[in-house]
Design an enzyme around this catalytic site. Structure first.
Site, PDB file in Angstrom:
ATOM      1  N   ASP A  23       0.832  -1.214   0.000  1.00  0.00           N
ATOM      2  CA  ASP A  23       0.000   0.000   0.000  1.00  0.00           C
ATOM      3  C   ASP A  23       0.861   1.256   0.000  1.00  0.00           C
ATOM      4  O   ASP A  23       0.520   2.252  -0.627  1.00  0.00           O
ATOM      5  CB  ASP A  23      -0.917   0.030   1.235  1.00  0.00           C
ATOM      6  CG  ASP A  23      -2.013  -1.012   1.124  1.00  0.00           C
ATOM      7  OD1 ASP A  23      -2.220  -1.528   0.008  1.00  0.00           O
ATOM      8  OD2 ASP A  23      -2.642  -1.314   2.158  1.00  0.00           O
TER       9      ASP A  23
ATOM     10  N   GLU B 258      -7.158 -29.361 -19.887  1.00  0.00           N
ATOM     11  CA  GLU B 258      -7.345 -28.197 -19.008  1.00  0.00           C
ATOM     12  C   GLU B 258      -8.740 -28.217 -18.393  1.00  0.00           C
ATOM     13  O   GLU B 258      -9.657 -28.761 -18.996  1.00  0.00           O
ATOM     14  CB  GLU B 258      -7.236 -26.899 -19.841  1.00  0.00           C
ATOM     15  CG  GLU B 258      -6.011 -26.825 -20.697  1.00  0.00           C
ATOM     16  CD  GLU B 258      -5.975 -25.573 -21.583  1.00  0.00           C
ATOM     17  OE1 GLU B 258      -6.913 -24.757 -21.518  1.00  0.00           O
ATOM     18  OE2 GLU B 258      -4.999 -25.438 -22.330  1.00  0.00           O
TER      19      GLU B 258
ATOM     20  N   LYS C 263     -12.332 -26.889 -17.857  1.00  0.00           N
ATOM     21  CA  LYS C 263     -13.194 -25.977 -18.629  1.00  0.00           C
ATOM     22  C   LYS C 263     -13.854 -25.032 -17.631  1.00  0.00           C
ATOM     23  O   LYS C 263     -14.753 -25.407 -16.883  1.00  0.00           O
ATOM     24  CB  LYS C 263     -14.235 -26.744 -19.425  1.00  0.00           C
ATOM     25  CG  LYS C 263     -15.051 -25.814 -20.305  1.00  0.00           C
ATOM     26  CD  LYS C 263     -15.845 -26.560 -21.363  1.00  0.00           C
ATOM     27  CE  LYS C 263     -16.403 -25.626 -22.415  1.00  0.00           C
ATOM     28  NZ  LYS C 263     -17.281 -24.598 -21.901  1.00  0.00           N
TER      29      LYS C 263
ATOM     30  N   ASP D 204     -15.972 -22.123 -16.007  1.00  0.00           N
ATOM     31  CA  ASP D 204     -17.307 -21.624 -16.311  1.00  0.00           C
ATOM     32  C   ASP D 204     -17.379 -20.128 -16.035  1.00  0.00           C
ATOM     33  O   ASP D 204     -17.805 -19.684 -14.982  1.00  0.00           O
ATOM     34  CB  ASP D 204     -18.327 -22.385 -15.454  1.00  0.00           C
ATOM     35  CG  ASP D 204     -19.652 -22.500 -16.157  1.00  0.00           C
ATOM     36  OD1 ASP D 204     -19.748 -22.041 -17.315  1.00  0.00           O
ATOM     37  OD2 ASP D 204     -20.589 -23.049 -15.560  1.00  0.00           O
TER      38      ASP D 204
ATOM     39  N   TYR E 183      -5.654 -19.022 -21.378  1.00  0.00           N
ATOM     40  CA  TYR E 183      -5.527 -20.378 -21.915  1.00  0.00           C
ATOM     41  C   TYR E 183      -5.222 -20.460 -23.402  1.00  0.00           C
ATOM     42  O   TYR E 183      -5.279 -21.542 -23.980  1.00  0.00           O
ATOM     43  CB  TYR E 183      -6.748 -21.224 -21.590  1.00  0.00           C
ATOM     44  CG  TYR E 183      -8.092 -20.607 -21.952  1.00  0.00           C
ATOM     45  CD1 TYR E 183      -8.379 -20.223 -23.251  1.00  0.00           C
ATOM     46  CD2 TYR E 183      -9.079 -20.440 -20.984  1.00  0.00           C
ATOM     47  CE1 TYR E 183      -9.600 -19.680 -23.578  1.00  0.00           C
ATOM     48  CE2 TYR E 183     -10.312 -19.895 -21.302  1.00  0.00           C
ATOM     49  CZ  TYR E 183     -10.571 -19.513 -22.605  1.00  0.00           C
ATOM     50  OH  TYR E 183     -11.775 -18.966 -22.927  1.00  0.00           O
TER      51      TYR E 183
ATOM     52  N   LYS F 126     -17.560 -32.656 -21.374  1.00  0.00           N
ATOM     53  CA  LYS F 126     -18.363 -32.112 -20.266  1.00  0.00           C
ATOM     54  C   LYS F 126     -18.584 -33.128 -19.146  1.00  0.00           C
ATOM     55  O   LYS F 126     -18.691 -34.329 -19.388  1.00  0.00           O
ATOM     56  CB  LYS F 126     -19.742 -31.691 -20.797  1.00  0.00           C
ATOM     57  CG  LYS F 126     -19.722 -30.557 -21.803  1.00  0.00           C
ATOM     58  CD  LYS F 126     -19.509 -29.244 -21.095  1.00  0.00           C
ATOM     59  CE  LYS F 126     -19.823 -28.055 -21.972  1.00  0.00           C
ATOM     60  NZ  LYS F 126     -21.200 -27.731 -22.107  1.00  0.00           N
TER      61      LYS F 126
ATOM     62  N   CYS G 290     -50.133 -12.595   5.635  1.00  0.00           N
ATOM     63  CA  CYS G 290     -48.924 -13.320   6.017  1.00  0.00           C
ATOM     64  C   CYS G 290     -49.282 -14.700   6.568  1.00  0.00           C
ATOM     65  O   CYS G 290     -50.104 -14.801   7.488  1.00  0.00           O
ATOM     66  CB  CYS G 290     -48.155 -12.517   7.066  1.00  0.00           C
ATOM     67  SG  CYS G 290     -46.778 -13.427   7.771  1.00  0.00           S
TER      68      CYS G 290
ATOM     69  N   CYS H 177     -48.252 -14.576  10.568  1.00  0.00           N
ATOM     70  CA  CYS H 177     -48.911 -13.725  11.572  1.00  0.00           C
ATOM     71  C   CYS H 177     -50.264 -13.192  11.122  1.00  0.00           C
ATOM     72  O   CYS H 177     -50.968 -12.567  11.912  1.00  0.00           O
ATOM     73  CB  CYS H 177     -47.994 -12.573  11.964  1.00  0.00           C
ATOM     74  SG  CYS H 177     -47.885 -11.291  10.699  1.00  0.00           S
TER      75      CYS H 177
ATOM     76  N   CYS I 248     -44.674  -8.916   4.259  1.00  0.00           N
ATOM     77  CA  CYS I 248     -45.607  -8.874   5.392  1.00  0.00           C
ATOM     78  C   CYS I 248     -45.332  -7.592   6.161  1.00  0.00           C
ATOM     79  O   CYS I 248     -44.187  -7.300   6.506  1.00  0.00           O
ATOM     80  CB  CYS I 248     -45.372 -10.092   6.290  1.00  0.00           C
ATOM     81  SG  CYS I 248     -45.895  -9.860   7.998  1.00  0.00           S
TER      82      CYS I 248
ATOM     83  N   CYS J 253     -44.665  -9.876  13.716  1.00  0.00           N
ATOM     84  CA  CYS J 253     -44.663 -11.163  13.018  1.00  0.00           C
ATOM     85  C   CYS J 253     -43.564 -12.066  13.595  1.00  0.00           C
ATOM     86  O   CYS J 253     -42.378 -11.717  13.559  1.00  0.00           O
ATOM     87  CB  CYS J 253     -44.430 -10.942  11.531  1.00  0.00           C
ATOM     88  SG  CYS J 253     -44.381 -12.480  10.600  1.00  0.00           S
TER      89      CYS J 253
HETATM   90  S1  IVH Z   1     -10.129 -22.739 -25.526  1.00  0.00           S
HETATM   91  C1  IVH Z   1     -10.840 -22.850 -29.794  1.00  0.00           C
HETATM   92  N1  IVH Z   1      -9.837 -23.397 -23.029  1.00  0.00           N
HETATM   93  O1  IVH Z   1     -15.301 -22.570 -23.460  1.00  0.00           O
HETATM   94  C2  IVH Z   1     -10.562 -22.789 -28.396  1.00  0.00           C
HETATM   95  N2  IVH Z   1     -11.911 -22.473 -23.703  1.00  0.00           N
HETATM   96  O2  IVH Z   1     -16.972 -23.445 -25.853  1.00  0.00           O
HETATM   97  C3  IVH Z   1     -11.692 -22.204 -27.614  1.00  0.00           C
HETATM   98  N3  IVH Z   1     -13.543 -22.217 -21.895  1.00  0.00           N
HETATM   99  O3  IVH Z   1     -15.697 -19.612 -25.260  1.00  0.00           O
HETATM  100  C4  IVH Z   1     -11.345 -21.752 -26.305  1.00  0.00           C
HETATM  101  N4  IVH Z   1     -12.261 -23.017 -20.289  1.00  0.00           N
HETATM  102  O4  IVH Z   1     -15.307 -19.432 -22.753  1.00  0.00           O
HETATM  103  C5  IVH Z   1     -10.660 -22.893 -23.947  1.00  0.00           C
HETATM  104  N5  IVH Z   1      -9.433 -24.029 -20.820  1.00  0.00           N
HETATM  105  C6  IVH Z   1     -10.240 -23.512 -21.749  1.00  0.00           C
HETATM  106  C7  IVH Z   1     -11.557 -23.061 -21.428  1.00  0.00           C
HETATM  107  C8  IVH Z   1     -12.352 -22.559 -22.449  1.00  0.00           C
HETATM  108  C9  IVH Z   1     -13.457 -22.492 -20.592  1.00  0.00           C
HETATM  109  C10 IVH Z   1     -14.737 -21.665 -22.567  1.00  0.00           C
HETATM  110  C11 IVH Z   1     -14.500 -20.406 -23.344  1.00  0.00           C
HETATM  111  C12 IVH Z   1     -14.997 -20.673 -24.729  1.00  0.00           C
HETATM  112  C13 IVH Z   1     -15.873 -21.848 -24.527  1.00  0.00           C
HETATM  113  C14 IVH Z   1     -15.852 -22.672 -25.775  1.00  0.00           C
END
Ligand code: IVH
Length: 669
Positions: free
Chosen positions: A41, A118, A120, A122, A232, A320, A414, A417, A430, A435
């Site tokens: 800081d 890797e 995936k 979300d 990635y 998936k 409610c 009450c 309410c 209550c």
């Molecule tokens: S690679 C062509 N790597 O998945 C390569 N995507 O359905 C495309 N996502 O829009 C991206 N983790 O938002 C890649 N380790 C990962 C990922 C990843 C999540 C998502 C990303 C992309 C979607 C593709």
């Protein structure tokens, strides 16, 4: 007045920025900070000061510029140099093996293909453009060809470097980095909890929260959201070539770009499958949500040969996990009444396992949501669970309708009450003053960990206390006696004593916790902290005007009106008086300067009566001090609670000053 910056100042600013960049790297990328937060800081403040004095030295990529810029009216469009593709999906092992077969067939080989596997993530896909190492543009994926320019917002994310590190290896002329912006689950719950308290709509899942936060026209809002990135992949790159995807991933951190620690190289598809199972197990313990794995052919020359088909690369696949969704039947819709009187409809369902956890209730949020999804009693519905949030109904499976399903209407009275229910925007409320459901909710909140922290005062006990008429107000908690508790169901002498002790222990609290505990509408933890910093005396709150309250940064007319009204209310005033009479002590802040304990190091040993461990640590740190866990010559004070351990002996041996809990309290007040 601005002065021309002399060369020495210019150098100093540059050096500070470099230093801060280095410490960001240690902290966010390596997870191995070298300096304390306070030291960091100090560097930031020094830089801020110089940039203020010499405006011509300001730069959008200075580490001071992560706080957000003036709001935009709309986002500009950014055209991606190379399209941001999407991924083909596989849902089981056969489909994953088919992918491997397709790759081999296409390349005309029977040899093992090396992959990178890797998580995936979300979240939300973004692209970051670096020119000569400087972050110049950041965008969303959009439709893959055109995205939105969200540069201002991305600048606020601390794990995104504003300039690439060039110490170890040179940076390319131009580099397009692709990655996922995510929000950790814990942070997501926290954000939703705060939003709920403020009466704002909650986000359905961390992905929506991340996407909603990144797509704010006001980047100051983004700056306040706990977002992070994992990189990635790359788009266009000029001035450097790579041979494999893993080489790219290994290079990223050297430039200061963060990669996910769970990425692995796999020699063949079998190893990929093993990785899939491993990650599926690990999934629940990760701090963020993943919905599968991504498999990528490692060699870039092979990737180039494979090319793409239908907007997806032939060299990558999303494999998936089983979704945490299930179908079940709604048996009933009941209504719960919260501490603010808000009525929440809850679906009671045939129990079903979702992602390994049995679920029999799901929130329907409010009547508008029910109408929008047209949920009826008797419907078969798709439900989902995101992490450990309350399950929710995603949609009705209308093809299963028999015609006997019943529509739901919020009651006009409610259910607890009998008082009238009014509708405020989407929320039915309410308005009953007595209550019991509201009272139970208020007590639950008051006693909760982040408020007064009364250990062991659980929902069942609160229900009994309210139903037996033992408690009519939160203050009554401090007047309860052991005999009354023992008379309750399933309450042994020992547990009654524990509750009495826990109530006693909760009596001393910082003003911010106390304000939060009162359950004032729109006053969450952060607002309570802001208020207590600005107005450190509890009694002042009874006299503050709305205008006074609005002086506090971040407090608008709605919150000010709510706080003002709360402290004008006769019943609330009486309640606070009773709390004080019972011995509830509010520690008022600012009695000490912020840095009063600067440079002092504390160790705690033994059980503390007045403070929780974390609380005591926070107090020390808020006054600029440091806490450590073991006694050494560097320690200034050892605070000794009940039954101290060997640390007490060590302190005596080394001649370090020891403090009783009372002495410690005096020191910090
Ligand atoms: S690679 C062509 N790597 O998945 C390569 N995507 O359905 C495309 N996502 O829009 C991206 N983790 O938002 C890649 N380790 C990962 C990922 C990843 C999540 C998502 C990303 C992309 C979607 C593709």
């Amino acid at each position: 007045m601005s002065l021309m910056a002399p060369e020495a100042i210019r150098k100093k600013v540059e050096k500070l920025r470099e230093e801060i960049q280095y410490h960001n790297y240690r902290y966010y990328i390596l997870d191995q900070p070298e300096i304390s937060d306070a030291q960091y800081d100090r560097l930031m403040r020094e830089l801020e000061k110089l940039e203020k004095e010499y405006p011509e030295l300001r730069s959008p990529n200075s580490p001071t510029q992560r706080v957000g810029a003036p709001p935009l009216e709309s986002f500009d469009i950014v055209r991606h140099t190379l399209p941001m593709l999407s991924l083909a999906n596989a849902f089981d092992e056969t489909e994953a093996k088919d992918f491997d077969k397709r790759v081999k067939k296409f390349l005309g080989t029977s040899q093992d293909i090396e992959y990178v596997a890797e998580p995936k993530l979300d979240g939300l896909a973004v692209e970051l453009v670096y020119e000569r190492g400087q972050f110049v543009v950041g965008s969303t994926r959009g439709d893959g060809v055109n995205g939105e320019n969200i540069t201002q917002n991305l600048r606020t994310i601390k794990t995104i470097p504003l300039q690439l590190i060039r110490k170890e290896i040179p940076v390319p002329e131009r580099l397009e980095v692709r990655g996922e912006v995510i929000m950790q689950l814990k942070k997501f719950y926290e954000l939703n909890r705060k939003r709920e308290e403020m009466g704002e709509p909650v986000f359905a899942n961390p992905r929506n929260a991340a996407a909603g936060s990144v797509r704010q026209l006001d980047s100051k809002i983004t700056a306040g959201r706990p977002l992070e990135i994992y990189c990635y992949g790359i788009g266009e790159i000029r001035g450097r070539t790579f041979k494999t995807h893993s080489e790219i991933l290994q290079t990223f951190p050297k430039w200061g770009l963060r990669t996910n620690p769970n990425i692995e190289q796999c020699k063949n598809i079998e190893e990929v499958l093993e990785y899939y199972h491993k990650m599926n197990e690990k999934r629940e313990s990760l701090p963020y949500e993943i919905d599968g794995i991504v498999i990528k052919v490692d060699r870039l020359d092979l990737q180039a040969r494979l090319g793409e088909i239908a907007r997806s690369p032939r060299w990558a696949l999303a494999f998936k996990f089983q979704p945490k969704q299930e179908t079940t039947k709604i048996l009933d819709i009941i209504v719960q009444v919260g501490r603010t009187g808000a009525l929440t409809p809850v679906a009671v369902m045939e129990p079903v396992k979702v992602g390994g956890v049995e679920v029999s209730r799901a929130t329907l949020h409010n009547q508008d949501e029910i109408d929008k999804k047209d949920v009826r009693v008797g419907d078969t519905v798709l439900i989902q669970r995101a992490g450990d949030v309350i399950p929710e109904v995603v949609q009705v499976i209308t093809t299963k309708r028999k015609g006997t399903e019943k529509k739901f209407r919020m009651p006009s009275k409610c259910p607890v009450c009998g008082a009238e229910v009014i509708k405020e925007e989407a929320i039915h409320r309410c308005i009953g003053l007595d209550c019991p459901a509201q009272l139970k909710g208020r007590i639950k909140h008051f006693a909760s960990k982040r408020a007064m922290d009364i250990e062991g005062l659980g929902v069942k006990l609160i229900d009994q206390l309210v139903e037996k008429g033992l408690i009519r107000d939160v203050a009554d908690l401090y007047y309860i006696n052991k005999e009354a508790l023992i008379a309750l169901e399933r309450m042994a002498d020992k547990s009654a004593q524990n509750i009495i002790d826990a109530i006693e222990k909760s009596k001393t609290k910082p003003l911010s916790k106390f304000l939060y505990a009162l359950g004032i509408r729109h006053v969450g933890e952060t607002t309570a902290e802001d208020l207590s910093r600005h107005f450190p005396k509890l009694d002042d709150f009874f006299h503050l005007s709305k205008e006074d309250l609005m002086e506090v940064e971040g407090i608008g007319p709605e919150v000010a009106a709510s706080v003002h009204q709360f402290f004008r209310d006769k019943k609330n005033k009486e309640s606070i008086e009773l709390l004080k009479k019972a011995g509830v002590k509010v520690i008022e802040p600012k009695a000490k300067e912020k840095g009063a304990l600067a440079g002092k190091t504390f160790v705690f040993t033994g059980a503390l009566k007045m403070f929780g461990r974390d609380e005591a640590r926070n107090l020390v740190e808020s006054l600029g001090g440091m806490t450590v866990s073991s006694v050494s010559k560097k320690v200034d004070y050892v605070v000794v609670g009940e039954d101290p351990g060997s640390k007490f002996d060590k302190a005596k041996e080394l001649g370090i000053k020891t403090l009783t809990e009372d002495e410690f309290k005096k020191l910090i007040q």
